[in-house]
Design a protein around this motif. Structure first.
Motif, PDB file in Angstrom:
ATOM      1  N   SER A 113       0.836  -1.192   0.000  1.00 26.37           N
ATOM      2  CA  SER A 113       0.000   0.000   0.000  1.00 26.37           C
ATOM      3  C   SER A 113       0.875   1.248   0.000  1.00 26.37           C
ATOM      4  CB  SER A 113      -0.900  -0.014   1.243  1.00 26.37           C
ATOM      5  OG  SER A 113      -1.577   1.197   1.385  1.00 26.37           O
ATOM      6  N   ARG A 114       2.054   1.130   0.619  1.00 25.14           N
ATOM      7  CA  ARG A 114       3.012   2.234   0.637  1.00 25.14           C
ATOM      8  C   ARG A 114       4.423   1.658   0.684  1.00 25.14           C
ATOM      9  NH1 ARG A 114       2.753   6.148   5.683  1.00 25.14           N
ATOM     10  NH2 ARG A 114       4.260   4.717   6.577  1.00 25.14           N
ATOM     11  N   GLY A 115       5.334   2.224  -0.102  1.00 24.66           N
ATOM     12  CA  GLY A 115       6.722   1.786  -0.153  1.00 24.66           C
ATOM     13  C   GLY A 115       7.500   2.273   1.048  1.00 24.66           C
ATOM     14  N   PRO A 116       8.782   2.007   1.088  1.00 24.18           N
ATOM     15  CA  PRO A 116       9.637   1.612  -0.048  1.00 24.18           C
ATOM     16  C   PRO A 116       9.528   0.155  -0.521  1.00 24.18           C
ATOM     17  CG  PRO A 116      10.945   1.723   1.957  1.00 24.18           C
ATOM     18  CD  PRO A 116       9.574   2.247   2.303  1.00 24.18           C
ATOM     19  N   ALA A 117       8.863  -0.716   0.196  1.00 26.86           N
ATOM     20  CA  ALA A 117       8.735  -2.095  -0.299  1.00 26.86           C
ATOM     21  C   ALA A 117       8.059  -2.071  -1.666  1.00 26.86           C
ATOM     22  CB  ALA A 117       7.929  -2.936   0.684  1.00 26.86           C
TER      23      ALA A 117
END
Ligand code: FES
Length: 159
Positions: free
Chosen positions: A135-139
């Motif tokens: 849903s949100r990085g950095p992944a």
């Protein structure tokens, strides 16, 4: 001779002072590092997950989900430790659950935060849905998903 002893003494004193400064610097670096990496178990913007200890047998992890379980109500989530690893389990419906690995796909930190139906990694703030999607990085990659089955108040996760 006396000056030689004095010189040695001064050397050791200086070495000690340098070591102390290095130790202090190291301690400060550790503090700064833990500030930067967000070592708060709740993670940035997330609530700490309750932990359930379960056992694995034959490639399956199973445990009871009763009224006292952290997974008793829809929308809840927990970390499940089973010896061989850690899973994130969310109750997505009356009889529906999701199970994903707790190992972040960014740099392998253990994800331990949960808020607004999102799992949050404490290291750099990546967020994942209960289905493991980023849903949100950095992944950049999703979490590995495991099949779940719920019957007679027992949740079984197939590894
Ligand atoms: S290791 Fe999880 S966000 Fe970096």
């Amino acid at each position: 001779m006396e000056s030689d002893i004095q010189t040695r003494r001064e050397f050791f004193l200086q070495a000690c002072a340098t070591a102390s400064l290095l130790a202090a610097g190291s301690a400060i670096a550790t503090i700064l590092q833990s500030c930067n990496s967000g070592d708060n178990p709740a993670g940035p913007g997330g609530q700490g997950l309750a932990v359930i200890n379960a056992t694995e047998s034959g490639g399956k992890v199973s445990f009871a989900v009763d009224s006292s379980s952290p997974l008793a109500s829809t929308g809840s989530a927990a970390q499940v430790n089973y010896g061989g690893g850690i899973l994130l389990v969310a109750r997505t419906g009356q009889t529906e659950f999701s199970a994903v690995t707790a190992t972040c796909t960014h740099q392998a930190c253990t994800i331990n935060g949960y808020s607004n139906q999102l799992f949050t990694c404490p290291c750099h703030g990546s967020q994942f849905t209960t289905g493991g999607q980023v849903s949100r990085g950095p992944a950049a990659s999703p979490l590995r998903v495991y099949a779940t089955a719920f019957a007679n108040n027992i949740l079984t996760i197939t590894l």
